[in-house]
Design an enzyme around this catalytic site. Sequence first.
Site, short mmCIF file in Angstrom:
data_model
loop_
_atom_site.label_atom_id
_atom_site.label_comp_id
_atom_site.label_asym_id
_atom_site.label_seq_id
_atom_site.Cartn_x
_atom_site.Cartn_y
_atom_site.Cartn_z
N HIS A 1 0.05 14.88 -28.51
CA HIS A 1 -0.90 13.72 -28.15
C HIS A 1 -1.28 13.14 -29.37
O HIS A 1 -1.21 11.70 -29.71
CB HIS A 1 -1.88 13.87 -27.13
CG HIS A 1 -2.83 12.28 -26.85
ND1 HIS A 1 -2.21 11.33 -26.10
CD2 HIS A 1 -3.81 11.93 -27.30
CE1 HIS A 1 -2.94 10.43 -26.30
NE2 HIS A 1 -3.82 10.63 -27.04
N ARG B 1 0.74 -1.20 -0.01
CA ARG B 1 0.14 0.04 0.04
C ARG B 1 0.76 1.28 0.07
O ARG B 1 0.37 2.20 0.38
CB ARG B 1 -0.95 0.16 1.18
CG ARG B 1 -1.97 -1.01 1.16
CD ARG B 1 -3.07 -0.80 2.02
NE ARG B 1 -4.07 -2.01 1.86
CZ ARG B 1 -3.87 -3.01 2.89
NH1 ARG B 1 -2.91 -3.09 3.52
NH2 ARG B 1 -4.53 -4.28 2.73
N ARG C 1 -1.47 23.01 -12.73
CA ARG C 1 -0.86 21.76 -13.14
C ARG C 1 -0.87 22.02 -14.60
O ARG C 1 -0.05 21.05 -15.40
CB ARG C 1 -1.05 20.71 -12.22
CG ARG C 1 0.03 19.65 -12.56
CD ARG C 1 0.24 18.62 -11.54
NE ARG C 1 1.36 17.56 -12.14
CZ ARG C 1 1.77 16.74 -11.30
NH1 ARG C 1 1.44 16.60 -9.99
NH2 ARG C 1 2.79 15.77 -11.93
N HIS D 1 0.82 19.28 -25.51
CA HIS D 1 0.51 18.00 -25.18
C HIS D 1 -0.68 17.61 -25.86
O HIS D 1 -0.79 16.25 -26.20
CB HIS D 1 0.48 17.59 -23.79
CG HIS D 1 2.02 17.60 -23.19
ND1 HIS D 1 2.90 18.60 -23.11
CD2 HIS D 1 2.68 16.57 -22.63
CE1 HIS D 1 4.01 18.22 -22.80
NE2 HIS D 1 3.84 16.87 -22.42
N LYS E 1 8.30 23.65 -12.07
CA LYS E 1 7.63 22.41 -11.85
C LYS E 1 7.11 22.14 -10.65
O LYS E 1 6.12 22.00 -10.05
CB LYS E 1 8.24 21.21 -12.53
CG LYS E 1 7.25 19.93 -12.32
CD LYS E 1 7.10 19.12 -13.50
CE LYS E 1 6.15 18.04 -13.21
NZ LYS E 1 6.29 16.93 -14.00
N HIS F 1 8.19 11.37 -27.77
CA HIS F 1 7.15 12.33 -26.87
C HIS F 1 7.50 13.76 -27.01
O HIS F 1 7.03 14.66 -27.24
CB HIS F 1 7.15 11.81 -25.39
CG HIS F 1 6.30 12.82 -24.77
ND1 HIS F 1 5.15 12.64 -24.70
CD2 HIS F 1 6.90 13.66 -23.60
CE1 HIS F 1 4.50 13.96 -23.92
NE2 HIS F 1 5.53 14.15 -23.23
N ASN G 1 0.76 21.22 -19.37
CA ASN G 1 0.56 20.21 -20.57
C ASN G 1 0.57 21.23 -21.99
O ASN G 1 0.08 20.54 -22.86
CB ASN G 1 -0.67 19.91 -20.70
CG ASN G 1 -0.93 18.64 -19.42
OD1 ASN G 1 -0.01 18.20 -18.99
ND2 ASN G 1 -2.24 18.65 -18.73
N GLU H 1 -3.61 18.17 -10.22
CA GLU H 1 -4.21 18.78 -11.42
C GLU H 1 -5.58 18.93 -11.26
O GLU H 1 -6.40 18.57 -12.16
CB GLU H 1 -3.66 17.69 -12.47
CG GLU H 1 -3.80 18.90 -13.93
CD GLU H 1 -3.19 17.97 -15.04
OE1 GLU H 1 -2.09 17.20 -15.08
OE2 GLU H 1 -4.06 17.94 -16.14
N LYS I 1 3.50 11.80 -10.71
CA LYS I 1 2.80 11.15 -11.73
C LYS I 1 3.39 9.75 -11.92
O LYS I 1 4.57 9.46 -12.61
CB LYS I 1 2.43 11.83 -13.11
CG LYS I 1 1.23 12.92 -12.58
CD LYS I 1 0.85 13.48 -14.04
CE LYS I 1 -0.18 14.48 -13.88
NZ LYS I 1 -0.56 15.23 -15.28
N GLU J 1 11.03 19.96 -23.67
CA GLU J 1 10.30 20.07 -22.27
C GLU J 1 10.73 21.16 -21.67
O GLU J 1 10.12 21.95 -20.81
CB GLU J 1 10.06 18.84 -21.67
CG GLU J 1 9.48 17.65 -22.03
CD GLU J 1 8.05 17.57 -21.92
OE1 GLU J 1 7.56 18.52 -21.26
OE2 GLU J 1 7.27 16.47 -22.44
#
Length: 373
Positions: free
Chosen positions: A257, A125, A246, A253, A231, A271, A250, A241, A147, A189
Amino acid sequence: MAVINVALAGRAYDVVIEAGLLARLATAAARFLASYAGGRAVPLVADENTHRLYAASVEASLASHSLTADWFVVTPGEDAKSWAVLEELTDWLLALGVTRSDHVFALGGGVVGDLVGFACAITKRGCGFVQIPTTLLAQVDSSVGGKTAINTKAGKNLIGAFHQPSLVLIDPLVLGTLPEREMRAGYAEVLKYGLLGDAAFFDWLEANGNKVLAREPAALEHAIATSIAMKAAIVAEDERETQDRRALLNLGHTFGHALEAETGFSQALLHGEAVALGMVLAARYSARRGEISAADAERATAAIAAAELPAALPALGLTCDGARLVEHMRHDKKAEATTLPFLLLKAIGEAYVARDVDLADIAAFLDEELAAR
Ligand code: ADP
Ligand code: ZN
């Protein structure tokens, strides 16, 4: 050396950036190695490349503190972010007797970091982990913020958790062995931070980006520290987010994407390369809406082109139309959606979330871009 604290209540942690840090791992991470002082080996995860290049240095540092290493090594590439590898990794951690107060060490790019972070989120956990990112992309972005995820049939990063590391150790020297193309992809980035929130940093990158790409230590450390400071501040304000804060990360992105999806998330378009072109499209669309000036949109495009990143849609040689790219953006959302939140630019250094963007207009814009130049 730079130390940036990610100020999350109860779970604050440091990001340390310093050349040569990897060779001093045992000292730098001493607090998180204490539980292995009794003789158990330290669990480390790498991919075949980072293991081959850096395991000896890590082991030498651990040995100087009378510690030994136990490695879990994955095949390089996105395929490691799978249920199958997650199962093997968690079985391995349990067999080692990892407890909630232990820390697992992730030595690699975003793939290793995402996989290990998620494994640690669910093992007992939640056990601890330390990120040692070895790609520029992971150093400036994915290793900080918590993330974690794996990929499934339905798409990338759809199964995961927020699980913050206890420490992030960034050694810019390890970028010395990073393939050139991965370096440039990660640099996209870095440019993102300048474009989204720091015009002075963008100016600095226009003047010094070539030094960053050439891996000059001082320039690299400044670029990484500035990126991570932004960041960290954003993550501290909006960890999950739930506000627009946050989401600013993106930038590029949503367009990116769609390009990654159309090219099958393959080596055809990394990416970072997709994000680079995505930022060009976001800037040009913002200019078309009369927000950022055409001259500033051109500056953003020029900075991306100067880094030899894709800066125009026709360069990809896609055979699809704008409507198909919009379909990829709608993915996971209601199929009938006519609007999506888009990260757009008011100026260089000033991104915002636009909620009034009509997807039919995006498709028309992309058709223009596909036909241009
Ligand atoms: P990302 O961080 O962009 O998500 P990956 O984790 O997939 O990327 O790593 C990209 C590639 O770079 C992989 O093949 C990985 O093994 C390799 N790699 C990672 N770090 C280094 C390094 N410091 N030197 C050489 N190759 C590296
Ligand atoms: Zn990204």
